[in-house]
Scaffold this motif. Structure first.
Motif, mmCIF file in Angstrom:
data_model
loop_
_atom_site.group_PDB
_atom_site.id
_atom_site.type_symbol
_atom_site.label_atom_id
_atom_site.label_comp_id
_atom_site.label_asym_id
_atom_site.label_seq_id
_atom_site.Cartn_x
_atom_site.Cartn_y
_atom_site.Cartn_z
ATOM 1 N N GLU A 23 0.841 -1.201 0.000
ATOM 2 C CA GLU A 23 0.000 0.000 0.000
ATOM 3 C C GLU A 23 0.879 1.256 0.000
ATOM 4 O OE1 GLU A 23 -4.271 -0.509 2.075
ATOM 5 O OE2 GLU A 23 -2.583 -0.699 3.465
ATOM 6 N N TRP A 27 0.968 4.226 -2.763
ATOM 7 C CA TRP A 27 0.777 5.641 -2.447
ATOM 8 C C TRP A 27 1.973 6.465 -2.929
ATOM 9 C CZ3 TRP A 27 -0.656 3.815 3.123
ATOM 10 C CH2 TRP A 27 -1.970 3.332 3.129
ATOM 11 N N ASP A 72 -1.471 10.431 -3.360
ATOM 12 C CA ASP A 72 -2.294 9.830 -2.324
ATOM 13 C C ASP A 72 -1.565 10.043 -1.002
ATOM 14 O OD1 ASP A 72 -3.955 8.924 -4.325
ATOM 15 O OD2 ASP A 72 -3.136 6.888 -4.338
ATOM 16 N N ASP A 91 -11.135 1.162 3.341
ATOM 17 C CA ASP A 91 -10.658 1.711 2.070
ATOM 18 C C ASP A 91 -10.502 3.229 2.088
ATOM 19 O OD1 ASP A 91 -9.720 1.076 -0.469
ATOM 20 O OD2 ASP A 91 -11.651 1.498 -1.417
ATOM 21 N N ASN A 94 -7.418 5.432 0.974
ATOM 22 C CA ASN A 94 -7.084 5.489 -0.451
ATOM 23 C C ASN A 94 -7.809 6.613 -1.188
ATOM 24 O OD1 ASN A 94 -5.387 3.039 -0.564
ATOM 25 N ND2 ASN A 94 -7.286 1.987 -0.018
#
Length: 342
Positions: A23, A27, A72, A91, A94
């Protein structure tokens, strides 16, 4: 590291902000730069050097006002420093993007000297001068000192307003291009940088609010993704008796109310902090952006080690901003294939 490695902030437990290495890499990979092509000297080589913290005093620092960095950037805690619990099934992180953009700087520092020279027409009468060079004198290696009992500052309002509009136009176009649905703005360059010590802060706040309203009115119908714009403007000024000392919030309210704004894009002006708003919006499934009033040196967070004396430093301490927008941590920041001069 194994992409599936789970990281807990600050430590493992039910109240931790939980994320995986993959993740974080995703990002980081979202980092993109947009810059105004009509600004002289706006080249990828300059952007790369500036984002490494190597922009020169004056002209190059001035140029950074027309550069937008976006990625992000999940929020790990609100401004009350309480961790936001997050499981891997959640979520909402995100859906949050962070925009870093430099504002106009009237604080009087040598790196941003061109802001003084460009926008203050009588700067020679306002600041102490070096008797040898005739330039503004520099104290303690970086600061300008106003002359005692200096005359009223004369702002080049037309130029300042034009540049404020240009900055706003670029920022909102980037938001739309990045498919942001709800834009959360805050006052950029409207705190210490607004020139309170030389008594122009009210004028600068008014012009900034006017620039924003004009751009939103003129360009709102062209946006494909932006559905609403929220101004998060906490009231910090005091009340004396029944009189409220003007603050950024009041200047924005006055601008939109007096003009009877009726543009296509709904605008909400609230006495609240942007983390609270952005997280609430993201939790409802909307792609939302936050605005980071960045330093013209181009390094995210800049003085974050000081434990958050200003908004950018607070963002460094409460978000994943250091991981996604700092050049020493995220290689994407200095990857010029991610730079778009538009």
């Amino acid at each position: 590291m194994d992409p599936n490695t789970i990281i807990y902030f600050p430590c493992e437990g039910s109240s931790a902000f939980t994320m995986t290495v993959s993740e974080i890499q995703r990002w980081q990979n979202s980092f993109t730069v947009y810059a105004d092509r009509d600004i002289p000297g706006m080249k990828k080589s300059f952007l790369q050097r500036a984002l490494e913290g190597k922009s020169m005093n004056g002209r190059e620092a001035f140029r950074m006002k027309f550069v937008v960095r976006i990625s992000d950037c999940p929020v790990m805690m609100k401004f009350d420093a309480k961790i936001l619990p997050r499981s891997l099934n959640d979520d909402w992180p995100n859906f949050i993007k962070l925009i870093s953009m430099t504002g106009v700087d009237f604080a009087g520092r040598v790196h941003d000297v061109d802001d003084i020279l460009a926008y203050i027409t009588n700067w020679r009468n306002v600041f102490e001068l070096d008797q040898v060079t005739g330039k503004i004198a520099v104290f303690d290696g970086r600061n300008f000192h106003p002359v005692k009992n200096h005359p009223p500052v004369l702002l080049n309002e037309n130029l300042l307003l034009d540049h404020l509009k240009r900055m706003t136009r670029l920022r909102l176009r980037v938001c739309d291009r990045e498919k942001v649905q709800i834009v959360v703005e805050t006052g950029i360059g409207l705190g210490i940088f607004s020139g309170k010590h030389i008594r122009i802060d009210s004028q600068v706040r008014r012009l900034t609010a006017h620039a924003l309203r004009c751009v939103i009115t003129e360009e709102g119908a062209t946006y494909t993704h932006i559905r609403a714009i929220v101004f998060a403007l906490p009231i910090f000024s005091k009340t004396i008796g029944d009189i409220q000392i003007p603050d950024v919030y009041h200047d924005f309210v006055n601008e939109f109310h007096k003009s009877k704004y009726c543009g296509r894009i709904p605008v909400l002006i609230v006495d609240h902090d942007m983390h609270e708003l952005a997280v609430a919006i993201a939790c409802r499934g909307f792609r939302v952006s936050e605005l980071n009033p960045a330093d013209s040196h181009g390094v995210f967070g800049e003085y974050w080690q000081n434990y958050g004396p200003a908004v950018e430093e607070k963002l460094a301490l409460t978000t994943l901003g250091l991981l996604v927008q700092h050049h020493l941590i995220n290689r994407s920041v200095l990857d010029d294939s991610r730079y778009h001069i538009i």
